[in-house]
Design an enzyme around this catalytic site. Sequence first.
Site, PDB file in Angstrom:
ATOM      1  N   THR A 188      31.020  33.972  36.100  1.00 18.93           N
ATOM      2  CA  THR A 188      32.633  34.079  36.537  1.00 18.93           C
ATOM      3  C   THR A 188      33.275  33.416  35.392  1.00 18.93           C
ATOM      4  OG1 THR A 188      32.111  34.404  38.958  1.00 18.93           O
ATOM      5  CG2 THR A 188      34.401  34.223  38.027  1.00 18.93           C
ATOM      6  N   SER A 247      27.119  32.979  46.057  1.00 20.56           N
ATOM      7  CA  SER A 247      28.228  32.166  44.861  1.00 20.56           C
ATOM      8  C   SER A 247      27.767  30.770  44.706  1.00 20.56           C
ATOM      9  CB  SER A 247      29.471  32.285  45.800  1.00 20.56           C
ATOM     10  OG  SER A 247      30.454  31.233  45.507  1.00 20.56           O
ATOM     11  N   HIS A 297      39.296  39.207  40.181  1.00 18.74           N
ATOM     12  CA  HIS A 297      38.884  38.321  41.124  1.00 18.74           C
ATOM     13  C   HIS A 297      39.423  38.629  42.582  1.00 18.74           C
ATOM     14  CE1 HIS A 297      36.708  34.158  41.143  1.00 18.74           C
ATOM     15  NE2 HIS A 297      37.149  34.147  42.390  1.00 18.74           N
ATOM     16  N   TYR A 338      29.645  29.063  38.047  1.00 26.70           N
ATOM     17  CA  TYR A 338      30.610  28.698  37.408  1.00 26.70           C
ATOM     18  C   TYR A 338      30.440  27.594  36.444  1.00 26.70           C
ATOM     19  CZ  TYR A 338      33.894  30.369  40.856  1.00 26.70           C
ATOM     20  OH  TYR A 338      34.652  31.409  41.911  1.00 26.70           O
ATOM     21  N   LYS A 388      31.548  37.941  34.651  1.00 24.52           N
ATOM     22  CA  LYS A 388      32.386  38.615  35.666  1.00 24.52           C
ATOM     23  C   LYS A 388      33.620  38.103  35.488  1.00 24.52           C
ATOM     24  CE  LYS A 388      33.009  38.550  40.674  1.00 24.52           C
ATOM     25  NZ  LYS A 388      34.260  37.621  40.906  1.00 24.52           N
TER      26      LYS A 388
HETATM   27  C1  FMN Z   1      37.289  34.928  50.099  1.00 18.97           C
HETATM   28  C2  FMN Z   1      36.865  35.387  48.650  1.00 18.97           C
HETATM   29  C3  FMN Z   1      36.199  34.398  48.041  1.00 18.97           C
HETATM   30  C4  FMN Z   1      35.641  34.813  46.751  1.00 18.97           C
HETATM   31  N1  FMN Z   1      34.661  33.889  46.160  1.00 18.97           N
HETATM   32  C5  FMN Z   1      34.330  34.285  45.011  1.00 18.97           C
HETATM   33  C6  FMN Z   1      33.378  33.408  44.333  1.00 18.97           C
HETATM   34  O1  FMN Z   1      33.106  32.230  44.736  1.00 18.97           O
HETATM   35  N2  FMN Z   1      33.016  33.470  43.036  1.00 18.97           N
HETATM   36  C7  FMN Z   1      33.446  34.763  42.479  1.00 18.97           C
HETATM   37  O2  FMN Z   1      32.864  35.149  41.345  1.00 18.97           O
HETATM   38  N3  FMN Z   1      34.184  35.898  42.934  1.00 18.97           N
HETATM   39  C8  FMN Z   1      34.600  35.234  44.349  1.00 18.97           C
HETATM   40  N4  FMN Z   1      35.493  36.337  44.792  1.00 18.97           N
HETATM   41  C9  FMN Z   1      35.869  37.533  44.236  1.00 18.97           C
HETATM   42  C10 FMN Z   1      34.795  38.664  44.505  1.00 18.97           C
HETATM   43  O3  FMN Z   1      33.851  38.519  43.878  1.00 18.97           O
HETATM   44  C11 FMN Z   1      35.633  39.988  43.963  1.00 18.97           C
HETATM   45  O4  FMN Z   1      35.836  39.868  42.519  1.00 18.97           O
HETATM   46  C12 FMN Z   1      36.806  40.463  44.678  1.00 18.97           C
HETATM   47  O5  FMN Z   1      36.732  40.149  45.881  1.00 18.97           O
HETATM   48  C13 FMN Z   1      36.979  42.067  44.618  1.00 18.97           C
HETATM   49  O6  FMN Z   1      38.362  42.235  45.138  1.00 18.97           O
HETATM   50  P1  FMN Z   1      38.382  43.042  46.556  1.00 18.97           P
HETATM   51  O7  FMN Z   1      38.261  41.730  47.446  1.00 18.97           O
HETATM   52  O8  FMN Z   1      39.657  43.625  46.528  1.00 18.97           O
HETATM   53  O9  FMN Z   1      37.090  44.007  46.703  1.00 18.97           O
HETATM   54  C14 FMN Z   1      35.983  35.994  46.218  1.00 18.97           C
HETATM   55  C15 FMN Z   1      36.711  36.838  46.908  1.00 18.97           C
HETATM   56  C16 FMN Z   1      37.357  36.713  48.163  1.00 18.97           C
HETATM   57  C17 FMN Z   1      38.053  37.499  48.858  1.00 18.97           C
END
Ligand code: FMN
Length: 386
Positions: free
Chosen positions: A158, A109, A278, A132, A254
Amino acid sequence: MRLNQCFNFHDFRRLAKQRLPGPIFNYIDGAAEDETTYRRNTAAFEDCDLVPSVLAGVADVDLSVTVLGEKLAVPFYCSPTALQRLFHYDGERAVARAVEKFGTMFGVSSLGTVGLEELAKNHTFPQVYQFYFHKDRGLNSAMMARAKGAGVRIMMLTVDSITGGNRERDLRTGFSIPLKLTLGGIMQFAMKPRWALEYFTHEGFRMPQLEEHIDMGRGATSIGDYFTNMLDPSMTWADAADMVKQWDAKFVLKGIMSVEDAKRAVDIGCAGIVVSNHGGRQLDGSRSSFDQLAEIVDAVGDKIDVLMDGGVHRGSHVLKALSLGAKAVGVGRYYLFALGAAGEAGVERALRQMRTELERDMRLMGCKSVAQLSRRNLRFRSGTTG
Ligand SMILES: Cc1cc2nc3c(=O)[nH]c(=O)nc-3n(C[C@H](O)[C@H](O)[C@H](O)COP(=O)(O)O)c2cc1C
């Protein structure tokens, strides 16, 4: 509770809850506002039933897929997520080592806590960089050049986070970077001395993707400020198109949820999209990724690789998404809770369980390879065929 007692998502979640300070656990576990999208992401899979075929002679199962030109040994991957070294002192390093063993891909990330250069140097899996978009175009160019130089193969922009989601659990505990805990939040940290001991006896917290460009580490900019002041909410399709051109390699958006946007992603030359909300952390009330997958696959699935994430906890969830036409499926909290529960060993166990479940389910469905999965073996309770 111990790692060898973890057999599914809920077990890993419980163990992570036991080990992590409340504000950190709730940062992972929480989502936006009433968390309806978060809940629906998983519930959507339950509205879809599997109709198995029997006597299909399934001795061996091949789980491999080719996605974005990369051959993966399994059709699921670890989605990019922020701040992993808060969840376990090894953070992305632990996840990367586990990912390498399972032959899949992993994305670091922009808010990652281990440098993309280090991961690229130590691993051979397809390196993804989650990006980002900043107001400062020069900064975007510099960061892309850095990622290219480090050997990143897939750029993942994203597009669902032009502003931070309204995560009320974090407001209640005061979770932010740097931490601005409420009294209740401080008490919750005090209750997990083992986490504190591990955290403070390892390398200090850093955000290497950003620190070269933005003064974040010492509290000059918080993550909240970063989203509010540095990211560009006026980003348009023309900006994304410029980035695709500049990157000049595999580029993925994304956070695509509409057919119209999926078509535009094709038009600007993306190699793939991730149907994603997300993990319900941004727009509460957004449709679930699985509910929205079929219409996007129908519109663009023959022109671009359609990936999805959100709410995936089981091999059968992966199987259903692949049957609808997803090329690969991302997991987020599924591996993060395992990371928080037990570091590399936890992530490895979670990925192994996912692989074993999927292999077993493929056999029970009468399918030898991912290519044999199709909508013929799905039925939707609402009566639609997806
Ligand atoms: C704690 C956490 C931090 C995340 N950080 C990012 C991030 O920095 N960038 C991003 O594009 N998505 C981020 N996401 C989203 C994930 O990439 C993903 O889309 C999402 O977790 C999928 O859903 P799930 O947790 O139910 O599997 C984050 C999700 C969580 C739970």
